[in-house]
Write an enzyme that holds these catalytic residues in place. Structure first.
Site, PDB file in Angstrom:
ATOM      1  N   LYS A  10      -9.109   2.636  -2.151  1.00  0.00           N
ATOM      2  CA  LYS A  10      -9.526   2.698  -1.396  1.00  0.00           C
ATOM      3  C   LYS A  10     -10.346   3.151  -0.496  1.00  0.00           C
ATOM      4  O   LYS A  10     -11.367   4.111  -0.343  1.00  0.00           O
ATOM      5  CB  LYS A  10      -8.123   2.746  -0.359  1.00  0.00           C
ATOM      6  CG  LYS A  10      -8.348   1.588   1.003  1.00  0.00           C
ATOM      7  CD  LYS A  10      -7.042   2.143   2.603  1.00  0.00           C
ATOM      8  CE  LYS A  10      -6.868   0.466   3.081  1.00  0.00           C
ATOM      9  NZ  LYS A  10      -5.653   0.954   4.106  1.00  0.00           N
ATOM     10  N   GLY A  28      20.168  -5.629  34.499  1.00  0.00           N
ATOM     11  CA  GLY A  28      19.042  -5.894  35.045  1.00  0.00           C
ATOM     12  C   GLY A  28      17.904  -6.289  33.494  1.00  0.00           C
ATOM     13  O   GLY A  28      18.885  -6.805  32.435  1.00  0.00           O
ATOM     14  N   GLU A  73       0.595  -0.736  -0.314  1.00  0.00           N
ATOM     15  CA  GLU A  73       0.287  -0.289  -0.017  1.00  0.00           C
ATOM     16  C   GLU A  73       0.407   1.311  -0.631  1.00  0.00           C
ATOM     17  O   GLU A  73       1.383   1.714   0.554  1.00  0.00           O
ATOM     18  CB  GLU A  73      -0.526  -0.128   1.369  1.00  0.00           C
ATOM     19  CG  GLU A  73      -2.054   1.108   1.541  1.00  0.00           C
ATOM     20  CD  GLU A  73      -2.692   0.769   2.538  1.00  0.00           C
ATOM     21  OE1 GLU A  73      -1.854   0.403   3.240  1.00  0.00           O
ATOM     22  OE2 GLU A  73      -3.919   1.410   2.624  1.00  0.00           O
ATOM     23  N   CYS A 113      -5.610  -3.696   2.171  1.00  0.00           N
ATOM     24  CA  CYS A 113      -4.940  -3.456   3.320  1.00  0.00           C
ATOM     25  C   CYS A 113      -6.563  -4.085   4.598  1.00  0.00           C
ATOM     26  O   CYS A 113      -7.647  -4.809   5.047  1.00  0.00           O
ATOM     27  CB  CYS A 113      -4.329  -2.966   4.172  1.00  0.00           C
ATOM     28  SG  CYS A 113      -3.628  -3.767   5.603  1.00  0.00           S
ATOM     29  N   SER A 117      22.560  -2.238  33.110  1.00  0.00           N
ATOM     30  CA  SER A 117      22.437  -2.661  34.579  1.00  0.00           C
ATOM     31  C   SER A 117      22.246  -3.666  34.614  1.00  0.00           C
ATOM     32  O   SER A 117      22.816  -3.939  35.880  1.00  0.00           O
ATOM     33  CB  SER A 117      20.931  -1.864  34.815  1.00  0.00           C
ATOM     34  OG  SER A 117      20.021  -2.583  34.907  1.00  0.00           O
TER      35      SER A 117
HETATM   36  N1  LIG Z   1      23.555   0.673  37.518  1.00  0.00           N
HETATM   37  C1  LIG Z   1      23.380   1.366  36.048  1.00  0.00           C
HETATM   38  N2  LIG Z   1      24.306   0.771  35.343  1.00  0.00           N
HETATM   39  C2  LIG Z   1      24.129   1.773  33.666  1.00  0.00           C
HETATM   40  N3  LIG Z   1      22.989   1.837  33.469  1.00  0.00           N
HETATM   41  C3  LIG Z   1      22.295   1.878  34.375  1.00  0.00           C
HETATM   42  C4  LIG Z   1      21.957   0.807  35.466  1.00  0.00           C
HETATM   43  N4  LIG Z   1      20.724   1.427  36.178  1.00  0.00           N
HETATM   44  C5  LIG Z   1      19.871   2.080  35.554  1.00  0.00           C
HETATM   45  N5  LIG Z   1      20.519   1.679  34.484  1.00  0.00           N
HETATM   46  C6  LIG Z   1      20.177   2.525  33.141  1.00  0.00           C
HETATM   47  O1  LIG Z   1      18.700   2.599  33.322  1.00  0.00           O
HETATM   48  C7  LIG Z   1      17.672   1.939  32.947  1.00  0.00           C
HETATM   49  C8  LIG Z   1      16.094   2.050  34.405  1.00  0.00           C
HETATM   50  O2  LIG Z   1      16.953   1.749  35.724  1.00  0.00           O
HETATM   51  P1  LIG Z   1      15.991   0.465  36.062  1.00  0.00           P
HETATM   52  O3  LIG Z   1      17.023   0.519  37.520  1.00  0.00           O
HETATM   53  O4  LIG Z   1      14.606   1.417  36.090  1.00  0.00           O
HETATM   54  O5  LIG Z   1      15.942  -0.221  35.551  1.00  0.00           O
HETATM   55  P2  LIG Z   1      14.957  -1.415  35.296  1.00  0.00           P
HETATM   56  O6  LIG Z   1      13.955  -0.607  33.808  1.00  0.00           O
HETATM   57  O7  LIG Z   1      14.546  -2.384  35.904  1.00  0.00           O
HETATM   58  O8  LIG Z   1      16.393  -2.492  33.916  1.00  0.00           O
HETATM   59  P3  LIG Z   1      16.584  -3.291  34.532  1.00  0.00           P
HETATM   60  O9  LIG Z   1      16.126  -4.191  33.959  1.00  0.00           O
HETATM   61  O10 LIG Z   1      17.743  -2.866  32.881  1.00  0.00           O
HETATM   62  O11 LIG Z   1      17.601  -2.735  35.461  1.00  0.00           O
HETATM   63  C9  LIG Z   1      17.729   0.284  32.690  1.00  0.00           C
HETATM   64  O12 LIG Z   1      17.276  -0.192  32.186  1.00  0.00           O
HETATM   65  C10 LIG Z   1      19.542   1.354  32.563  1.00  0.00           C
HETATM   66  O13 LIG Z   1      19.150   1.557  31.202  1.00  0.00           O
HETATM   67  N1  LIG Z   2      -3.000  -0.107   6.047  1.00  0.00           N
HETATM   68  C1  LIG Z   2      -3.993  -0.410   6.711  1.00  0.00           C
HETATM   69  O1  LIG Z   2      -5.289  -0.515   6.220  1.00  0.00           O
HETATM   70  C2  LIG Z   2      -3.940  -1.562   8.192  1.00  0.00           C
HETATM   71  C3  LIG Z   2      -5.204  -2.318   8.023  1.00  0.00           C
HETATM   72  C4  LIG Z   2      -4.923  -3.320   9.764  1.00  0.00           C
HETATM   73  N2  LIG Z   2      -5.483  -2.628  10.978  1.00  0.00           N
HETATM   74  C5  LIG Z   2      -3.823  -4.178   9.784  1.00  0.00           C
HETATM   75  O2  LIG Z   2      -3.104  -3.747  10.721  1.00  0.00           O
HETATM   76  O3  LIG Z   2      -3.458  -4.779   9.395  1.00  0.00           O
END
Ligand SMILES: Nc1ncnc2c1ncn2[C@@H]1O[C@H](COP(=O)(O)OP(=O)(O)OP(=O)(O)O)[C@@H](O)[C@H]1O
Ligand SMILES: NC(=O)CC[C@H](N)C(=O)O
Ligand SMILES: Nc1ncnc2c1ncn2[C@@H]1O[C@H](COP(=O)(O)OP(=O)(O)OC[C@H]2O[C@@H]([n+]3cccc(C(=O)O)c3)[C@H](O)[C@@H]2O)[C@@H](O)[C@H]1O
Length: 737
Positions: A113, A358, A44, A174, A356
């Site tokens: 369309k 995590g 499309e 679509c 992190s």
């Molecule tokens: N010690 C660290 N070093 C580097 N980056 C960090 C650190 N702690 C947090 N961050 C960054 O900040 C973001 C948000 O932190 P948060 O503690 O909320 O982690 P999260 O969202 O649970 O993610 P994660 O599971 O990666 O820790 C993380 O995703 C990461 O990108």
């Molecule tokens: N471009 C469209 O018409 C999208 C149609 C529909 N919502 C899809 O995701 O396929």
């Protein structure tokens, strides 16, 4: 036997990049012809790109599309092949989203369309009008410069089909595939055998089966051939168009293209026995009955033959088993292909991720690793475009090119662990090990000195130094101390992303990746303008639960074994001091589990529940486990924090759209961001309901009996009792796909 070779495609178009788009369209036509196809369909709005949005309001956009079409028609591309080409067209000052049918350097029909996509991410009514006039085709006056080049003044425009000497074909664009009153029904009754669907359809986890089932059902009920073409890639926005071009015949899929790929052009062809279509239809008595008194559909007669007659060695394409990726693969491949497009198109030199150790940031790291693995695989398979892009981005010199995903990652992926006194050795070492497995250029940077510089500055300014909760500080002090750590990380991440290339004698800049997930966004469990503020985020609409499943999958299938440990660790922000009797945990902080958050998210968005109906639904769902007043407390707690933090969604890092319950404020989940977070009216109603239930206790008894019956397998319809009960786990979103 009438045999027809048809071709469809996935094209990786880029909104407003007419050169790229035209090149891909031409390439796909050439490949379709090389395969012997006499019918070709593209996605499309393929000449402009699907995601041009308000650029569609500019006359230039339509004018450039005509220029591209003129270019195609001036060459031999359409010789002996019917091509459906997608572009916007203005007719009597109204803009339509059209499929333009071309053959032998002429335009033989334009089909606007008729059912525009306007739900969820789609806003077609903002730029286009739906064509509603069904009685006859009207004359469209071609633009003068096109008219002169192709020596043709007018073309039939509107709803109708193409009647060739040996086959009839029609468009279904679509969204029309998914509408209740689909055009194919009358078209099939009028004898149309081939339906050509040009789509711009985006990826959403677990959605592909809806699309495939619709095509199968369409051709199972009406008979016929369904050709589906789609965009594939990031065309400049948050969506990933997930290709999967395919061809279905009489209820079976006979050809299926890739859903996720780094290729710019993928063409799929099949040889179809059209007599099998008429035979399939003619043997269904009810079809014959209904077809005998159908409303008349306008048609364009084309004095030309497209079919071949049977010759030895010509075997119609057999049905195949449809291939579906599991959700873990979808999370790996969709976002990594999207990142690759974003990287090569932004002309950045790579990505930088605050890692992190995590679950969230590790998932993002694994997705970048997966992207590097895909790039190497495609280079091995001989994809010259992927190779050229990788050489440019990785700044390879003297004819060198990447052959190893870890070596490639070293060039284009920085990961940074930014520890404080609150960080643990576990997360630090997990980040390091994961970085080694992926191959990223990893830094381990202690940021305590920067945190204490800020605190000293604050103390000099105010004479006060905040303390953590565990040290006797207030809630406000505790939050302030957490947020300064988080925000310093963001500043350092951007600084490194812009300066590290300079340090390493490279050109360009790196894009900062964010890694907050959909659940944190919904609850607002993130610091505004911390590392959740990045350039782009590949997992912003993936749920924590899906991410954990992805991590388990990636530990094995991407061979990043440290991810198994990451997944097993309890989620923690590590922003507060760890004591023998205290360590910060996400779910405790939030006052709800990620599993509960996922349920709230689905009920709020997919099932359109306000606080009261969410309470009613959860009373039913959690009956036997929680009392109505406990459910009420949970629902109120969720809505309170959702409301307090909604403002954070307005500055959410643009993220890959993957989930139908995404709270993304800019394009998908449009809501106010200043709420009365006490929800006085709604919470009062909830309290009243709790009281009423408690009063006679009958409702609880009924629900308990219901739930016992269900557990015993005695399935019976849920007795909503006026409660508007919906199944929160149901896959049926009830909104446009
Ligand atoms: N010690 C660290 N070093 C580097 N980056 C960090 C650190 N702690 C947090 N961050 C960054 O900040 C973001 C948000 O932190 P948060 O503690 O909320 O982690 P999260 O969202 O649970 O993610 P994660 O599971 O990666 O820790 C993380 O995703 C990461 O990108
Ligand atoms: N471009 C469209 O018409 C999208 C149609 C529909 N919502 C899809 O995701 O396929
Ligand atoms: N209505 C409104 N409209 C616009 N802006 C509004 C606003 N209300 C507050 N604000 C602004 O928002 C600020 C409050 O939001 P914010 O600064 O985010 O602070 P806040 O939400 O109070 O705290 C952040 C929360 O995220 C948690 N967290 C968890 C995990 C990881 C991380 C992390 O960062 O790594 C954080 C952290 O534990 C804490 O609970 C206010 O100070 C104000 O500036």
């Amino acid at each position: 036997m009438r045999l027809l070779r048809v071709a469809t495609c996935n094209l990786n178009q880029w909104a407003m990049d007419f050169d790229t788009n035209l090149r891909n369209v031409k390439e796909s036509i050439s490949r379709a012809k090389a395969a012997g196809a006499v019918v070709r369909i593209g996605p499309e709005l393929e000449l402009t790109g699907y995601g041009c949005e308000d650029h569609f309001l500019e006359q230039d956009t339509t004018a450039h599309a005509w220029e591209c079409l003129k270019d195609i028609l001036s060459g031999d591309y359409t010789d002996d092949i019917l091509c459906s080409i997608g572009m916007p067209i203005i007719f009597k000052s109204v803009r339509y989203n059209c499929q333009v049918f071309c053959l032998n350097r002429k335009i033989i029909m334009i089909r606007p369309k008729m059912s525009l996509a306007n739900d969820g991410n789609y806003r077609e009514f903002r730029w286009f009008s739906a064509w509603t006039y069904k009685d006859e085709l009207v004359d469209f006056q071609l633009p003068i410069d096109v008219s002169e080049v192709i020596d043709q003044e007018t073309v039939p425009f509107g709803y109708g089909y193409l009647q060739f000497l040996d086959v009839s074909l029609a468009a279904e664009t679509c969204e029309e595939l998914f509408t209740a009153n689909a055009p194919r029904i009358d078209l099939a009754f009028s004898g149309v055998e081939v339906f050509m669907n040009a789509s711009g359809s985006h990826h959403q986890l677990r959605k592909l089966n809806l699309r495939i089932d619709s095509m199968r059902d369409a051709t199972r009920l009406c008979g016929g051939v369904y050709m589906y073409a789609n965009h594939q890639g990031c065309d400049g926005g948050r969506l990933y168009y997930d290709g999967c071009c395919c061809i279905a015949v009489n209820g079976d899929v006979v050809a299926q293209g890739s859903q996720f790929s780094l290729k710019d052009v993928e063409v799929l062809d099949a040889l179809i026995d059209l007599d099998a279509v008429s035979s399939y239809r003619a043997c269904v008595s009810s079809f014959r009955e209904q077809a005998s008194h159908v409303t008349k559909v306008p048609c364009v007669k084309v004095q030309y033959k497209l079919c071949q007659t049977f010759r030895d060695g010509m075997i119609p394409t057999d049905p195949i088993e449809v291939m579906y990726h599991c959700p873990e693969e979808e999370i790996a491949f969709g976002p990594s292909c999207w990142l690759w497009d974003y990287l090569r198109r932004s002309r950045a030199s790579g990505f930088l991720l605050p890692l992190s150790g995590g679950a969230d940031s590790s998932s993002v790291a694994a997705i970048v690793g997966c992207m590097c693995q895909l790039v190497i695989k495609d280079i091995d398979k001989g994809d010259e475009q992927v190779k050229a892009d990788a050489m440019r981005i990785g700044q390879y010199r003297d004819g060198e090119f990447p052959t190893d995903s870890r070596e490639l990652a070293k060039r284009l992926f920085y990961t940074v662990y930014m520890g404080t006194e609150n960080s643990s050795e576990d997360t630090r070492s997990r980040a390091k090990r994961l970085a080694e497995e992926i191959g990223s250029f990893h830094f381990d940077v202690p940021i305590d000195s920067v945190v204490s510089a800020f605190l000293s500055l604050f103390e000099r300014l105010t004479g006060k130094r905040p303390r953590y909760k565990v040290d006797g500080g207030s809630h406000t002090e505790n939050l302030g101390l957490q947020n300064i750590q988080a925000r310093i990380r963001m500043v350092l991440a951007f600084m490194m992303a812009s300066l590290m290339p300079w340090v390493h004698n490279k050109s360009g800049f790196y894009l900062v990746l964010g890694s907050s997930n959909v659940d944190e966004g919904l609850r607002g469990y993130l610091t505004k303008y911390d590392c959740s503020s990045a350039d782009i985020n590949p997992i912003g609409s993936v749920s924590k639960q899906d991410l954990r499943a992805f991590l388990r999958w990636a530990a094995v299938h991407l061979q990043y074994s440290s991810l198994a440990e990451v997944e097993a660790a309890p989620p923690t922000a590590e922003l507060e001091p760890i004591r023998t009797d205290y360590s910060q945990l996400d779910e405790v902080d939030m006052g709800m589990t990620y599993e509960e958050l996922s349920i709230y998210g689905r009920l709020r968005k997919i099932f359109r529940c306000g606080p009261v109906s969410m309470f009613q639904n959860l009373c039913h769902r959690w009956c036997g486990r929680l009392s109505p007043s406990e459910v009420a407390d949970k629902v109120k707690h969720f809505f309170k924090y959702y409301a307090i933090n909604r403002h954070k969604m307005t500055v959410l890092t643009p993220s890959y759209h993957a989930e139908s319950y995404s709270p993304e404020d800019n394009r998908f989940d449009l809501r106010q961001f200043l709420y009365n977070s006490t929800w006085p009216y709604q919470f009062r109603k909830i309290d009243q309901l709790v009281q009423d239930i408690d009063k006679d206790g009958k409702w609880v008894e009924d629900r308990r009996a219901d739930s016992q019956l269900r557990q015993r397998g005695a399935a019976r319809p849920a007795q909503g009792g006026g409660m508007g009960v919906v199944a929160a786990g149901s896959a049926n979103p009830g909104v446009g796909l």
